[in-house]
Design a protein around this motif. Structure first.
Motif, mmCIF file in Angstrom:
data_model
loop_
_atom_site.group_PDB
_atom_site.id
_atom_site.type_symbol
_atom_site.label_atom_id
_atom_site.label_comp_id
_atom_site.label_asym_id
_atom_site.label_seq_id
_atom_site.Cartn_x
_atom_site.Cartn_y
_atom_site.Cartn_z
ATOM 1 N N TYR A 1 0.870 -1.174 0.000
ATOM 2 C CA TYR A 1 0.000 0.000 0.000
ATOM 3 C C TYR A 1 0.906 1.221 0.000
ATOM 4 O O TYR A 1 1.646 1.454 0.967
ATOM 5 N N SER A 2 0.854 2.003 -1.072
ATOM 6 C CA SER A 2 1.902 3.000 -1.233
ATOM 7 C C SER A 2 1.451 4.142 -2.129
ATOM 8 O O SER A 2 0.316 4.191 -2.616
ATOM 9 N N TRP A 3 2.376 5.068 -2.323
ATOM 10 C CA TRP A 3 2.203 6.218 -3.202
ATOM 11 C C TRP A 3 3.603 6.600 -3.679
ATOM 12 O O TRP A 3 4.607 6.185 -3.068
ATOM 13 N N GLN B 1 -5.468 7.845 2.849
ATOM 14 C CA GLN B 1 -4.712 7.299 3.975
ATOM 15 C C GLN B 1 -5.541 7.250 5.262
ATOM 16 O O GLN B 1 -5.121 6.635 6.249
ATOM 17 N N PHE B 2 -6.710 7.881 5.256
ATOM 18 C CA PHE B 2 -7.576 7.880 6.434
ATOM 19 C C PHE B 2 -8.678 6.825 6.353
ATOM 20 O O PHE B 2 -9.522 6.742 7.250
ATOM 21 N N ASN C 1 -1.484 6.545 9.733
ATOM 22 C CA ASN C 1 -2.022 7.070 8.470
ATOM 23 C C ASN C 1 -0.951 7.548 7.487
ATOM 24 O O ASN C 1 -1.142 8.540 6.786
ATOM 25 N N LYS C 2 0.159 6.809 7.416
ATOM 26 C CA LYS C 2 1.230 7.142 6.483
ATOM 27 C C LYS C 2 1.533 5.940 5.602
ATOM 28 O O LYS C 2 1.431 4.791 6.021
ATOM 29 N N ILE C 3 1.903 6.255 4.357
ATOM 30 C CA ILE C 3 2.397 5.187 3.479
ATOM 31 C C ILE C 3 3.908 5.115 3.635
ATOM 32 O O ILE C 3 4.525 6.087 4.088
ATOM 33 N N PRO C 4 4.498 3.956 3.335
ATOM 34 C CA PRO C 4 3.910 2.727 2.834
ATOM 35 C C PRO C 4 3.534 1.797 3.974
ATOM 36 O O PRO C 4 3.923 1.998 5.119
ATOM 37 N N ALA C 5 2.797 0.763 3.610
ATOM 38 C CA ALA C 5 2.502 -0.345 4.522
ATOM 39 C C ALA C 5 2.442 -1.613 3.685
ATOM 40 O O ALA C 5 2.219 -1.544 2.468
ATOM 41 N N ILE C 6 2.658 -2.739 4.319
ATOM 42 C CA ILE C 6 2.560 -4.009 3.604
ATOM 43 C C ILE C 6 1.801 -5.032 4.433
ATOM 44 O O ILE C 6 1.718 -4.914 5.663
ATOM 45 N N THR C 7 1.270 -6.008 3.752
ATOM 46 C CA THR C 7 0.820 -7.229 4.402
ATOM 47 C C THR C 7 1.490 -8.392 3.679
ATOM 48 O O THR C 7 1.702 -8.346 2.464
ATOM 49 N N ASP C 8 1.846 -9.397 4.438
ATOM 50 C CA ASP C 8 2.493 -10.585 3.884
ATOM 51 C C ASP C 8 1.777 -11.810 4.444
ATOM 52 O O ASP C 8 1.871 -12.095 5.639
ATOM 53 N N PRO C 9 1.023 -12.522 3.603
ATOM 54 C CA PRO C 9 0.309 -13.699 4.110
ATOM 55 C C PRO C 9 1.243 -14.831 4.529
ATOM 56 O O PRO C 9 0.854 -15.703 5.299
ATOM 57 N N ASP C 10 2.476 -14.780 4.042
ATOM 58 C CA ASP C 10 3.475 -15.796 4.385
ATOM 59 C C ASP C 10 4.533 -15.170 5.278
ATOM 60 O O ASP C 10 5.699 -15.065 4.935
ATOM 61 N N GLY C 11 4.107 -14.725 6.446
ATOM 62 C CA GLY C 11 5.004 -14.054 7.373
ATOM 63 C C GLY C 11 5.774 -15.028 8.239
ATOM 64 O O GLY C 11 5.882 -16.222 7.928
ATOM 65 N N PRO C 12 6.317 -14.551 9.344
ATOM 66 C CA PRO C 12 7.100 -15.403 10.241
ATOM 67 C C PRO C 12 6.299 -16.610 10.708
ATOM 68 O O PRO C 12 5.127 -16.490 11.075
#
Length: 235
Positions: A5-7, A38-39, A50-61
């Protein structure tokens, strides 16, 4: 698949570069910060600041899904996940980390203020312009001295410290910088800019970003909207 999730901003570019360099598959979701996206509740669920970037990883630790905000934390996570761009040795790792923290605590905030008061502020404040332009030059000087004796910012190898700093220097002109004062830094900057992964990374979402020219976008980014959105109750 990493969900990004970015800009197209310096902080976004840091993570774009890392993802392109390490070759992990990712899917990008635009978060138009000039429109206030971002809100949105879904984004705040993974990026409460409320700041970019963010990530999600379904295959995390340990195979569990993970979400992360803050670009420095994301760079460290991706380095750990891939085993790349952060030295394995303890000494080498901390040499890189100190320069990553230098970016997070100094280069980003101070150059961001230089941009704001030189370019975006609705009124010119001479003290603020001089203050942050001088700080920009000081930081450039620190990096120039470092690169007079080191191939890369974090040591002999290209690392997440280079990825973190490089995007912030793309707006050198807006920061009041004359490259002739910083020849070692300029050589490094040009070299990093030639990397194919870096060139791909700066194009991510670049076609969607528009200059901040209207009052509504300025209010969302710099005005009371930031406070109102942060203090309003969640449901």
């Amino acid at each position: 698949m990493i969900e990004l999730y970015s800009w197209a901003t310096p902080n976004g570019h840091k993570v774009h570069i890392m993802l392109e360099e390490c070759g992990l598959p990712y899917r990008v979701h635009a978060v138009d910060i000039g429109k206030g996206e971002q809100f949105a509740a879904d984004f705040l669920a993974i990026s409460p600041n409320n700041k970019i970037p963010a990530i999600t990883d379904p295959d995390g630790p340990e195979g569990e899904a993970i979400s992360l905000f803050e670009s420095g934390a994301i760079l460290l996570y991706l380095a750990g996940k891939t085993g790349r761009f952060l030295p394995a040795s303890t000494a080498g790792k901390y040499e890189v980390l100190q320069w990553l923290m230098f970016q997070m605590g100094g280069v980003g905030p101070m150059l961001g203020q230089a941009h704001h008061f030189r370019i975006y502020a609705p009124e010119k404040v001479p003290y603020a312009i001089e203050r942050y332009t001088n700080e920009a030059k000081r930081l450039y000087g620190v990096m120039n001295k470092r690169l007079a004796k080191s191939t890369y910012i974090g040591g002999p190898g290209y690392s997440i410290a280079d990825m973190a700093i490089w995007p912030w220097l793309r707006s050198w002109k807006n920061q009041g910088i004359d490259w002739s004062d910083f020849p070692h830094l300029k050589g490094w900057y040009d070299e990093i800019g030639k990397r194919p992964a870096v060139q791909r990374a700066v194009e991510v979402l670049a076609d969607q970003r528009k200059p901040i020219t209207d009052d509504r976008a300025r209010e969302i980014l710099f005005g009371a909207s930031q406070v109102q959105q942060s203090v309003r109750p969640t449901r």
